[in-house]
Design a protein around this motif. Structure first.
Motif, PDB file in Angstrom:
ATOM      1  N   ALA A 387      21.239 -71.431 -14.472  1.00 17.56           N
ATOM      2  CA  ALA A 387      20.353 -70.518 -13.607  1.00 17.56           C
ATOM      3  C   ALA A 387      19.824 -69.347 -14.249  1.00 17.56           C
ATOM      4  CB  ALA A 387      21.309 -69.902 -12.536  1.00 17.56           C
ATOM      5  N   HIS A 388      20.379 -68.930 -15.119  1.00 18.39           N
ATOM      6  CA  HIS A 388      19.742 -67.559 -15.818  1.00 18.39           C
ATOM      7  C   HIS A 388      18.213 -67.746 -16.345  1.00 18.39           C
ATOM      8  CE1 HIS A 388      21.612 -70.367 -19.054  1.00 18.39           C
ATOM      9  NE2 HIS A 388      20.934 -69.858 -19.766  1.00 18.39           N
ATOM     10  N   ASN A 389      18.002 -69.197 -16.506  1.00 16.33           N
ATOM     11  CA  ASN A 389      16.564 -69.280 -16.733  1.00 16.33           C
ATOM     12  C   ASN A 389      15.710 -69.472 -15.923  1.00 16.33           C
ATOM     13  OD1 ASN A 389      17.105 -69.637 -19.587  1.00 16.33           O
ATOM     14  ND2 ASN A 389      17.614 -71.622 -19.332  1.00 16.33           N
ATOM     15  N   LEU A 390      16.078 -69.505 -14.436  1.00 12.42           N
ATOM     16  CA  LEU A 390      15.310 -69.533 -13.433  1.00 12.42           C
ATOM     17  C   LEU A 390      15.019 -68.126 -12.639  1.00 12.42           C
ATOM     18  CD1 LEU A 390      17.208 -72.620 -11.807  1.00 12.42           C
ATOM     19  CD2 LEU A 390      15.399 -72.707 -13.453  1.00 12.42           C
ATOM     20  N   MET A 391      15.790 -67.096 -12.971  1.00 16.15           N
ATOM     21  CA  MET A 391      15.431 -65.963 -12.107  1.00 16.15           C
ATOM     22  C   MET A 391      13.963 -65.252 -12.386  1.00 16.15           C
ATOM     23  SD  MET A 391      16.262 -63.462 -10.072  1.00 16.15           S
ATOM     24  CE  MET A 391      17.880 -63.852  -9.923  1.00 16.15           C
ATOM     25  N   ASP A 392      13.397 -65.061 -11.124  1.00 11.55           N
ATOM     26  CA  ASP A 392      12.079 -64.520 -11.282  1.00 11.55           C
ATOM     27  C   ASP A 392      12.265 -62.824 -10.805  1.00 11.55           C
ATOM     28  OD1 ASP A 392       9.552 -63.274 -10.513  1.00 11.55           O
ATOM     29  OD2 ASP A 392       8.810 -65.304  -9.567  1.00 11.55           O
ATOM     30  N   TYR A 393      12.446 -62.109 -11.544  1.00 14.24           N
ATOM     31  CA  TYR A 393      12.923 -60.697 -11.568  1.00 14.24           C
ATOM     32  C   TYR A 393      12.076 -60.040 -10.698  1.00 14.24           C
ATOM     33  CZ  TYR A 393      16.660 -61.348 -14.664  1.00 14.24           C
ATOM     34  OH  TYR A 393      17.865 -61.875 -15.216  1.00 14.24           O
ATOM     35  N   PRO A 394      10.668 -60.359 -10.921  1.00 16.22           N
ATOM     36  CA  PRO A 394       9.763 -59.386  -9.885  1.00 16.22           C
ATOM     37  C   PRO A 394      10.084 -59.758  -8.303  1.00 16.22           C
ATOM     38  CG  PRO A 394       8.380 -60.175 -11.529  1.00 16.22           C
ATOM     39  CD  PRO A 394       9.733 -60.694 -11.597  1.00 16.22           C
ATOM     40  N   LYS A 395      10.433 -61.001  -8.224  1.00 13.86           N
ATOM     41  CA  LYS A 395      10.759 -61.385  -6.705  1.00 13.86           C
ATOM     42  C   LYS A 395      12.253 -61.124  -6.384  1.00 13.86           C
ATOM     43  CE  LYS A 395       7.400 -65.069  -6.307  1.00 13.86           C
ATOM     44  NZ  LYS A 395       6.934 -66.598  -6.084  1.00 13.86           N
ATOM     45  N   GLY A 396      13.124 -60.977  -7.533  1.00 16.43           N
ATOM     46  CA  GLY A 396      14.505 -60.844  -7.254  1.00 16.43           C
ATOM     47  C   GLY A 396      15.116 -61.988  -6.660  1.00 16.43           C
ATOM     48  N   LYS A 397      14.610 -63.247  -7.100  1.00 15.11           N
ATOM     49  CA  LYS A 397      15.100 -64.676  -6.672  1.00 15.11           C
ATOM     50  C   LYS A 397      15.014 -65.543  -7.747  1.00 15.11           C
ATOM     51  CE  LYS A 397      14.146 -64.053  -1.716  1.00 15.11           C
ATOM     52  NZ  LYS A 397      13.692 -64.748  -0.470  1.00 15.11           N
ATOM     53  N   GLU A 399      13.860 -69.318  -8.958  1.00 17.09           N
ATOM     54  CA  GLU A 399      12.946 -70.220  -8.625  1.00 17.09           C
ATOM     55  C   GLU A 399      13.576 -71.561  -8.801  1.00 17.09           C
ATOM     56  OE1 GLU A 399       8.782 -70.573  -7.720  1.00 17.09           O
ATOM     57  OE2 GLU A 399      10.078 -68.839  -7.794  1.00 17.09           O
ATOM     58  N   VAL A 400      14.564 -72.217  -7.741  1.00 21.86           N
ATOM     59  CA  VAL A 400      15.027 -73.137  -8.125  1.00 21.86           C
ATOM     60  C   VAL A 400      14.178 -74.386  -7.800  1.00 21.86           C
ATOM     61  CG1 VAL A 400      17.511 -72.552  -7.357  1.00 21.86           C
ATOM     62  CG2 VAL A 400      15.837 -73.136  -5.454  1.00 21.86           C
ATOM     63  N   ILE A 401      13.273 -74.138  -6.915  1.00 17.97           N
ATOM     64  CA  ILE A 401      12.421 -75.257  -6.561  1.00 17.97           C
ATOM     65  C   ILE A 401      10.938 -74.478  -6.675  1.00 17.97           C
ATOM     66  CG2 ILE A 401      11.280 -76.834  -5.014  1.00 17.97           C
ATOM     67  CD1 ILE A 401      14.017 -77.146  -3.755  1.00 17.97           C
ATOM     68  N   THR A 402       9.987 -74.890  -7.337  1.00 17.14           N
ATOM     69  CA  THR A 402       8.643 -74.149  -7.691  1.00 17.14           C
ATOM     70  C   THR A 402       8.024 -74.010  -5.982  1.00 17.14           C
ATOM     71  OG1 THR A 402       8.274 -75.508  -9.568  1.00 17.14           O
ATOM     72  CG2 THR A 402       6.452 -74.360  -8.536  1.00 17.14           C
ATOM     73  N   GLY A 403       7.830 -72.625  -6.111  1.00 14.09           N
ATOM     74  CA  GLY A 403       7.162 -72.146  -4.650  1.00 14.09           C
ATOM     75  C   GLY A 403       8.306 -72.016  -3.520  1.00 14.09           C
ATOM     76  N   THR A 404       9.771 -72.407  -3.678  1.00  5.87           N
ATOM     77  CA  THR A 404      10.656 -71.910  -2.972  1.00  5.87           C
ATOM     78  C   THR A 404      11.897 -71.199  -3.462  1.00  5.87           C
ATOM     79  OG1 THR A 404      10.206 -74.027  -2.015  1.00  5.87           O
ATOM     80  CG2 THR A 404      12.332 -73.269  -1.078  1.00  5.87           C
ATOM     81  N   PRO A 405      11.525 -69.885  -3.756  1.00  4.09           N
ATOM     82  CA  PRO A 405      12.807 -69.120  -4.399  1.00  4.09           C
ATOM     83  C   PRO A 405      13.896 -68.886  -3.569  1.00  4.09           C
ATOM     84  CG  PRO A 405      10.953 -67.787  -3.552  1.00  4.09           C
ATOM     85  CD  PRO A 405      10.295 -69.234  -3.364  1.00  4.09           C
ATOM     86  N   LYS A 406      15.124 -68.769  -4.094  1.00  5.13           N
ATOM     87  CA  LYS A 406      16.207 -68.363  -3.539  1.00  5.13           C
ATOM     88  C   LYS A 406      16.864 -67.139  -3.850  1.00  5.13           C
ATOM     89  CE  LYS A 406      16.529 -72.494  -1.140  1.00  5.13           C
ATOM     90  NZ  LYS A 406      16.460 -72.591   0.218  1.00  5.13           N
ATOM     91  N   VAL A 412      23.982 -69.818  -3.456  1.00  5.16           N
ATOM     92  CA  VAL A 412      25.372 -69.996  -3.227  1.00  5.16           C
ATOM     93  C   VAL A 412      25.438 -71.078  -1.974  1.00  5.16           C
ATOM     94  CG1 VAL A 412      27.722 -69.061  -2.246  1.00  5.16           C
ATOM     95  CG2 VAL A 412      26.421 -67.892  -3.979  1.00  5.16           C
ATOM     96  N   ASP A 413      24.718 -70.620  -0.731  1.00  3.48           N
ATOM     97  CA  ASP A 413      24.677 -71.595   0.403  1.00  3.48           C
ATOM     98  C   ASP A 413      24.154 -73.063   0.011  1.00  3.48           C
ATOM     99  OD1 ASP A 413      25.615 -69.441   1.858  1.00  3.48           O
ATOM    100  OD2 ASP A 413      23.534 -69.040   2.430  1.00  3.48           O
ATOM    101  N   MET A 414      23.255 -72.998  -0.855  1.00  4.50           N
ATOM    102  CA  MET A 414      22.574 -74.222  -1.354  1.00  4.50           C
ATOM    103  C   MET A 414      23.643 -75.066  -1.977  1.00  4.50           C
ATOM    104  SD  MET A 414      19.092 -74.765  -3.605  1.00  4.50           S
ATOM    105  CE  MET A 414      18.217 -76.562  -3.871  1.00  4.50           C
ATOM    106  N   TYR A 415      24.273 -74.460  -2.782  1.00  7.50           N
ATOM    107  CA  TYR A 415      25.437 -75.202  -3.837  1.00  7.50           C
ATOM    108  C   TYR A 415      26.542 -75.823  -2.836  1.00  7.50           C
ATOM    109  CZ  TYR A 415      23.732 -73.407  -8.149  1.00  7.50           C
ATOM    110  OH  TYR A 415      22.916 -73.032  -9.117  1.00  7.50           O
ATOM    111  N   GLU A 416      27.205 -74.778  -1.857  1.00  9.08           N
ATOM    112  CA  GLU A 416      28.161 -75.123  -0.648  1.00  9.08           C
ATOM    113  C   GLU A 416      27.581 -76.493  -0.037  1.00  9.08           C
ATOM    114  OE1 GLU A 416      30.574 -73.465   2.838  1.00  9.08           O
ATOM    115  OE2 GLU A 416      28.689 -72.525   2.270  1.00  9.08           O
ATOM    116  N   ALA A 417      26.291 -76.719   0.473  1.00  7.90           N
ATOM    117  CA  ALA A 417      25.752 -77.816   1.289  1.00  7.90           C
ATOM    118  C   ALA A 417      25.616 -79.080   0.181  1.00  7.90           C
ATOM    119  CB  ALA A 417      24.365 -77.498   1.761  1.00  7.90           C
ATOM    120  N   LEU A 418      25.259 -78.578  -1.072  1.00  3.95           N
ATOM    121  CA  LEU A 418      25.265 -79.845  -2.115  1.00  3.95           C
ATOM    122  C   LEU A 418      26.617 -80.432  -2.284  1.00  3.95           C
ATOM    123  CD1 LEU A 418      22.490 -80.897  -3.535  1.00  3.95           C
ATOM    124  CD2 LEU A 418      23.175 -79.629  -5.428  1.00  3.95           C
ATOM    125  N   ILE A 419      27.581 -79.618  -2.652  1.00  8.52           N
ATOM    126  CA  ILE A 419      28.848 -80.208  -3.074  1.00  8.52           C
ATOM    127  C   ILE A 419      29.185 -80.837  -1.906  1.00  8.52           C
ATOM    128  CG2 ILE A 419      31.218 -79.410  -3.859  1.00  8.52           C
ATOM    129  CD1 ILE A 419      29.006 -79.127  -5.723  1.00  8.52           C
TER     130      ILE A 419
END
Length: 581
Positions: A387-397, A399-406, A412-419
């Motif tokens: 995840a450290h490679n996915l942080m878009d610092y200007p947005k503060g989110k 980029e887990v999916i291109t165009g859908t930052p979290k 955390v909510d996404m991981y909970e649903a996935l598990i």
């Protein structure tokens, strides 16, 4: 009459005869002082009664035991090319053995300063910059070996691993602190011609005109994310330390006529003959759907198979290969553009492009069901999120999916649903940045009962580290460590001993190194798991093949423990299986 008496009686003895007599007396005294006549008499008497077929071999064996122990005479560093065509370093150890200088062993390790596969990224010149930095690092390592290390290790005992590694670590720390001091002085007194911009803190997402966060419902505002911690410095030349340490360990094993894994086991346990040894369970990378993949999905950098403990390695590898074939069949059947051309990532896994994190997990689930594999029972899954490679610092989110930052909380909510949807996933590696401590704690509370959180600490220098130095993150059950750069064999022994059962030794993400010694190292360290990547690149398969050879050797010797129970299981699924059995 003795020769001496003859000389005294005859005054006409030549000068040459007198010098010859004096030389004989000196030789006799030299041999007497070193006990040669007594030892010769003893071995000749023993040999007469033993009557060996090979007389001179008998004498050679006898006197070899009396020879001085080998010492390091010098080190050699060589420029070589690794499995990706990158410039790398090979360290060689030369020793004085029975009055002769001999090349004993060499070693190559990986470095964090690697050029990753950017096949799916637009060319931007970054690769060329990394290549230049890698060349500089190799050149610095060669300088360290030929100048400083060659001098300070000359005369050292190659079987004193702890002593050699202390010299190496002290040398590295001196250079590290010196470099830090130079950098600090440059920050305090920058050149007047070079403007130094002040770093701007990461900002929260932009607001829309109605005052709410763009892309989010409601009027709640998100607090700014913690700024990134300074990245650990990779000191140019540091690969010399790890390479020389491993080469010395290989030399010690060779001189003591031990395979490297038994030699390291003896170093770790401080006893020569282990009664039982086990093979670590391999965590095999199956798919890669990270930033380098062609799809929009960035989150699943590696999807990893965790086999059930107690199986032989050939069984595990055969199972994973069958799973890969079945996944290719499914992807080909679903393809509307013809057969899928498999692409292999640096991690040795199949690269697939997807839009959502559920898709690769659905693919593995379907393939497992088709093969009759009990996903969630016989095998489990781990996900390296990086995840450290996915942080878009200007947005503060993220980029887990291109165009859908979290945001961190949304992730955390996404991981909970996935598990919850995929209970076979029993481990997340680096699911968040290390700075998001609050979210680590929350993630642990919501998934910790069924999923282990792991952290990669490979970028942290291991010299003089201790248990207290290990990065502390809420809910982290284990750590992943690579043998790279300045990490010595003693460092690996120290970390795995201090964090008993909680360390996975792995390869670097690029892993262009074809040296198979890492397989010996992990067996000798006695770790429960090893992360070697996928089954598609030669530099990785050499390590798997070496593990198979070690397993066969242990089985033939009757000391293979295939029922190894770990005192601190890393994965929740494993704990449940052990309790059920």
């Amino acid at each position: 009459m003795s020769y001496k008496g003859f000389i005294n009686c005859n005054s006409r003895v030549s000068k040459e005869e007198q010098e010859f007599y004096d030389l004989k007396m000196k030789a006799a005294e030299y041999y007497r002082a070193n006990g040669v006549p007594q030892k010769l008499e003893g071995v000749l008497n023993d040999m007469f009664f033993d009557k060996p077929e090979d007389i001179y071999g008998y004498l050679a064996n006898y006197f070899s035991k009396l020879s001085s122990p080998p010492v390091i005479s010098r080190l050699l560093g060589k420029e070589i090319y690794d499995g990706k065509g990158q410039l790398s370093l090979q360290a060689q150890v030369l020793c004085i053995i029975k009055n002769e200088e001999k090349t004993t062993c060499s070693a190559v390790i990986s470095s964090h300063r690697e050029v990753l596969d950017n096949s799916f990224q637009d060319p931007s010149g970054v690769t060329n910059i990394n290549n230049d930095k890698r060349r500089d690092s190799v050149m610095a390592a060669l300088h360290w070996i030929h100048e400083s290390l060659n001098t300070i290790l000359k005369g050292s005992d190659p079987c004193d691993q702890t002593g050699v590694d202390k010299i190496l670590s002290d040398f590295f720390m001196a250079r590290y602190l010196e470099d830090q001091d130079i950098r600090n002085r440059e920050k305090e007194n920058p050149p007047p011609s070079v403007p130094v911009p002040e770093p701007s803190p990461p900002t929260a997402p932009h607001k829309d005109k109605k005052g709410g966060d763009k892309g989010k419902k409601g009027n709640s505002t998100e607090k700014p994310i913690p700024p990134p911690e300074p990245s650990e410095l990779v000191l140019p030349g540091s690969m010399a330390i790890g390479s020389v340490s491993l080469a010395v360990a290989k030399t010690g094993a060779l001189l003591q006529c031990l395979p490297l894994y038994k030699y390291i086991k003896a170093l770790r346990n401080q006893q020569p003959c282990p009664k039982e040894m086990h093979i670590p369970v391999p965590l095999v990378t199956l798919l890669s759907c990270g930033k380098m993949s062609p799809g929009k999905l960035n989150l699943l950098d590696e999807v990893i198979v965790i086999p059930k403990a107690g199986q032989r390695l050939k069984q595990i590898i055969t199972m994973v290969l069958e799973l890969q074939k079945e996944m290719m069949k499914i992807m080909n059947a679903a393809s509307k553009t013809g057969p899928v051309l498999p692409t292999v990532s640096d991690s040795g896994a199949l690269v697939v492009g997807y839009e959502r994190p559920e898709q690769p997990l659905d693919l593995i689930t379907e393939a497992s069901n088709n093969l009759g594999l009990a996903l969630g029972k016989g095998i489990h899954l781990a996900v390296n999120c990086a995840a450290h490679n996915l942080m878009d610092y200007p947005k503060g989110k993220y980029e887990v999916i291109t165009g859908t930052p979290k945001s961190p909380d949304e992730l955390v909510d996404m991981y909970e649903a996935l598990i919850s949807k995929y209970p076979a996933v029993v481990a997340l590696i680096d699911p968040l940045r290390k700075e998001d401590v609050e979210q680590w704690e929350r993630l642990s509370s919501v998934v910790g009962a069924s999923c282990s959180l792991l952290s990669d600490i490979s970028s942290k220098p291991q010299c003089h580290s201790s248990r207290e130095d290990t990065p502390s993150l809420p809910g982290v059950r284990g750590y992943i460590l690579n043998q790279s750069n300045e990490t010595t064999v003693t460092d690996l022994i120290h970390v795995t001993t201090e964090n008993n059962g909680a360390v996975i030794i792995g390869t670097t993400c690029g892993e262009p190194c074809s040296d198979d010694a890492l397989s010996d190292v992990v067996v000798g360290l006695g770790v429960g798991y090893v992360k070697l990547g996928g089954l598609n690149r030669g530099e990785r398969l050499t390590k798997y093949n070496r593990l198979i050879s070690i397993e066969e050797e242990l089985a033939q010797q009757g000391i293979l423990d295939s029922r190894k129970q770990h005192t601190s299981p890393l994965f929740v699924g494993e704990t449940e299986e052990q309790s059920s059995t």
